[in-house]
Design an enzyme around this catalytic site. Sequence first.
Site, PDB file in Angstrom:
ATOM      1  CD  GLN A  86       1.203 -17.578  19.175  1.00  0.00           C
ATOM      2  OE1 GLN A  86       2.018 -17.824  18.311  1.00  0.00           O
ATOM      3  NE2 GLN A  86       0.921 -16.355  19.557  1.00  0.00           N
TER       4      GLN A  86
ATOM      5  CD  GLU B  85       7.360 -41.922   2.585  1.00  0.00           C
ATOM      6  OE1 GLU B  85       6.341 -42.555   2.893  1.00  0.00           O
ATOM      7  OE2 GLU B  85       8.513 -42.258   2.907  1.00  0.00           O
TER       8      GLU B  85
HETATM    9  C1  LIG Z   1      13.884 -34.459   3.218  1.00  0.00           C
HETATM   10  C2  LIG Z   1      13.314 -35.176   2.027  1.00  0.00           C
HETATM   11  C3  LIG Z   1      13.435 -36.555   1.923  1.00  0.00           C
HETATM   12  C4  LIG Z   1      12.975 -37.219   0.781  1.00  0.00           C
HETATM   13  N1  LIG Z   1      13.203 -38.566   0.644  1.00  0.00           N
HETATM   14  C5  LIG Z   1      12.933 -39.163  -0.548  1.00  0.00           C
HETATM   15  C6  LIG Z   1      13.336 -40.513  -0.805  1.00  0.00           C
HETATM   16  O1  LIG Z   1      13.921 -41.188   0.057  1.00  0.00           O
HETATM   17  N2  LIG Z   1      13.078 -41.055  -2.028  1.00  0.00           N
HETATM   18  C7  LIG Z   1      12.446 -40.357  -3.009  1.00  0.00           C
HETATM   19  O2  LIG Z   1      12.253 -40.905  -4.081  1.00  0.00           O
HETATM   20  N3  LIG Z   1      12.038 -39.078  -2.795  1.00  0.00           N
HETATM   21  C8  LIG Z   1      12.275 -38.456  -1.609  1.00  0.00           C
HETATM   22  N4  LIG Z   1      11.909 -37.159  -1.391  1.00  0.00           N
HETATM   23  C9  LIG Z   1      11.227 -36.435  -2.457  1.00  0.00           C
HETATM   24  C10 LIG Z   1       9.782 -36.093  -2.117  1.00  0.00           C
HETATM   25  O3  LIG Z   1       8.988 -37.239  -2.121  1.00  0.00           O
HETATM   26  C11 LIG Z   1       9.334 -35.021  -3.133  1.00  0.00           C
HETATM   27  O4  LIG Z   1      10.012 -33.836  -2.766  1.00  0.00           O
HETATM   28  C12 LIG Z   1       7.837 -34.832  -3.139  1.00  0.00           C
HETATM   29  O5  LIG Z   1       7.204 -35.933  -3.732  1.00  0.00           O
HETATM   30  C13 LIG Z   1       7.416 -33.572  -3.899  1.00  0.00           C
HETATM   31  O6  LIG Z   1       8.031 -33.485  -5.149  1.00  0.00           O
HETATM   32  P1  LIG Z   1       8.785 -32.132  -5.555  1.00  0.00           P
HETATM   33  O7  LIG Z   1       9.653 -31.735  -4.437  1.00  0.00           O
HETATM   34  O8  LIG Z   1       9.403 -32.334  -6.888  1.00  0.00           O
HETATM   35  O9  LIG Z   1       7.642 -31.045  -5.648  1.00  0.00           O
HETATM   36  P2  LIG Z   1       6.720 -30.747  -6.933  1.00  0.00           P
HETATM   37  O10 LIG Z   1       6.119 -31.995  -7.459  1.00  0.00           O
HETATM   38  O11 LIG Z   1       7.484 -29.893  -7.878  1.00  0.00           O
HETATM   39  O12 LIG Z   1       5.563 -29.886  -6.280  1.00  0.00           O
HETATM   40  C14 LIG Z   1       5.675 -28.479  -6.030  1.00  0.00           C
HETATM   41  C15 LIG Z   1       4.309 -27.989  -5.540  1.00  0.00           C
HETATM   42  O13 LIG Z   1       3.322 -28.192  -6.565  1.00  0.00           O
HETATM   43  C16 LIG Z   1       2.245 -28.953  -6.033  1.00  0.00           C
HETATM   44  N5  LIG Z   1       1.696 -29.782  -7.101  1.00  0.00           N
HETATM   45  C17 LIG Z   1       2.345 -30.641  -7.922  1.00  0.00           C
HETATM   46  N6  LIG Z   1       1.483 -31.239  -8.749  1.00  0.00           N
HETATM   47  C18 LIG Z   1       0.243 -30.756  -8.451  1.00  0.00           C
HETATM   48  C19 LIG Z   1      -1.071 -30.994  -8.950  1.00  0.00           C
HETATM   49  N7  LIG Z   1      -1.315 -31.874  -9.918  1.00  0.00           N
HETATM   50  N8  LIG Z   1      -2.092 -30.307  -8.406  1.00  0.00           N
HETATM   51  C20 LIG Z   1      -1.884 -29.417  -7.382  1.00  0.00           C
HETATM   52  N9  LIG Z   1      -0.656 -29.155  -6.866  1.00  0.00           N
HETATM   53  C21 LIG Z   1       0.373 -29.835  -7.397  1.00  0.00           C
HETATM   54  C22 LIG Z   1       2.848 -29.768  -4.898  1.00  0.00           C
HETATM   55  O14 LIG Z   1       1.842 -30.188  -3.987  1.00  0.00           O
HETATM   56  C23 LIG Z   1       3.806 -28.745  -4.303  1.00  0.00           C
HETATM   57  O15 LIG Z   1       3.099 -27.893  -3.479  1.00  0.00           O
HETATM   58  C24 LIG Z   1      12.323 -36.488  -0.237  1.00  0.00           C
HETATM   59  C25 LIG Z   1      12.158 -35.104  -0.104  1.00  0.00           C
HETATM   60  C26 LIG Z   1      12.656 -34.448   0.995  1.00  0.00           C
HETATM   61  C27 LIG Z   1      12.510 -32.948   1.064  1.00  0.00           C
END
Ligand SMILES: Cc1cc2nc3c(=O)[nH]c(=O)nc-3n(C[C@H](O)[C@H](O)[C@H](O)COP(=O)(O)OP(=O)(O)OC[C@H]3O[C@@H](n4cnc5c(N)ncnc54)[C@H](O)[C@@H]3O)c2cc1C
Length: 386
Positions: free
Chosen positions: A337, A364
């Site tokens: 901003q 994470e």
């Molecule tokens: C660039 C990048 C690098 C990554 N690197 C790694 C890696 O090296 N190794 C690895 O294993 N993973 C890795 N990840 C995965 C990452 O850790 C996950 O994307 C993350 O843990 C979220 O899981 P998800 O994307 O399935 O979202 P989801 O679990 O589907 O969540 C979707 C939404 O729902 C919310 N939500 C879920 N459960 C609840 C609840 N109980 N109460 C309230 N809200 C909730 C979440 O906060 C989020 O807003 C990486 C991801 C990215 C994007």
Amino acid sequence: MSEREETIELLADAVRRFAREELIPAEPIVEETEEIPAPIVKQIKELGLFGMTVPEEYGGLGLSMYEEVRLVFEVTYASLVFRAYFGTTNGVGTLGIINEGTEEQRRRYLPRIATGELMASFCLTEPDSGSDAASLTTKAVREGDGYVISGTKRFITNAVHAGLFTVFARTAPKDAGSAGISAFLVDSDTPGIFIAPPYRKMGFHGSHESDVIFENCRVPASALLGGREGGGFKSAMKSLDHARLHMAAVATGTCFRMIDEGSRYALERRQFGRPIADFQLIQAMLADSQAEAYAARAMVEKAAMDKDRGVNVTMESACCKYFATEAAGRIADRMLQIHGGSGYIKEYPIERLYRDVRLLRLFEGTSQIQQIIIARELLKQQRARA
Ligand SMILES: Cc1cc2nc3c(=O)[nH]c(=O)nc-3n(C[C@H](O)[C@H](O)[C@H](O)COP(=O)(O)OP(=O)(O)OC[C@H]3O[C@@H](n4cnc5c(N)ncnc54)[C@H](O)[C@@H]3O)c2cc1C
């Protein structure tokens, strides 16, 4: 100052200069080519950054948590992509071996990890199992003198560079819950592993994340982390405690960079006949950001010191990750901003920093998962006092 403290100060100073003199000038090239130049990778190795967490007896720097966050503050003053390159090897990809590995596993992997010869990735997330990591379905079936792993892991950072995967897989049926999850150390050249091309992302250009598919991937029994079934989920969670503190330090380093970008621009840019830094509404954005960054640094340092004293910091590391990464988001927004329309133009680093920091609240453990951990731990303590 002790000899150890002096060494860490010198190292922090070297990393500070490396970030400012070598990494920041290379940021546009990394953004453009999506690759970290080889001479920079060489320097990362020479500084010992791949071996930050590896104990000295295995050739690493053997840093305490406090020492680690000190270095992370410095290196993440530059683009977060550089830290991501050695981050999985230092962090979640290696901590399991350090914490739970057998002596044979430590000797086999840690010395090569410490030098950067062997990069490690952490394979936990799956297409249908993200925040709810305990619901993972990748399975490892005992067959003869080994296991056969099948399943798909999603968004795995550095998979294309890794020589070693820490893979979380089910060794007992789903109704066994998290106790049925084991961790395996799998060499990336094992037959039956397929690495998809890296995803195209909103930011973090130059860091590579891919799906990793295990199709009847046969590993020896010696690949089982710690030599026992069922400890995988616990190991993952233990690694994440450390990793969250590390990630909070990452967010803190980038907060200070963004504040410098914003305050420098505010002093240079003139409107209404004077630098915009003279306007109190601009000063308020700088002040709020500085206060938050300072709070984040203080929290991270305190929690790191507590962890080094052996205190359980599950709640504190979640507080740090939650606060520091959310603060980074707010600071990115304010500093952009301050740049006005220029903040939306690629020529200015804040445009890229704004996109990059968005990831910090997602991986994470999302911010919501940190909130859940904080509340769970807080209520546990309250119940214990009742
Ligand atoms: C660039 C990048 C690098 C990554 N690197 C790694 C890696 O090296 N190794 C690895 O294993 N993973 C890795 N990840 C995965 C990452 O850790 C996950 O994307 C993350 O843990 C979220 O899981 P998800 O994307 O399935 O979202 P989801 O679990 O589907 O969540 C979707 C939404 O729902 C919310 N939500 C879920 N459960 C609840 C609840 N109980 N109460 C309230 N809200 C909730 C979440 O906060 C989020 O807003 C990486 C991801 C990215 C994007």
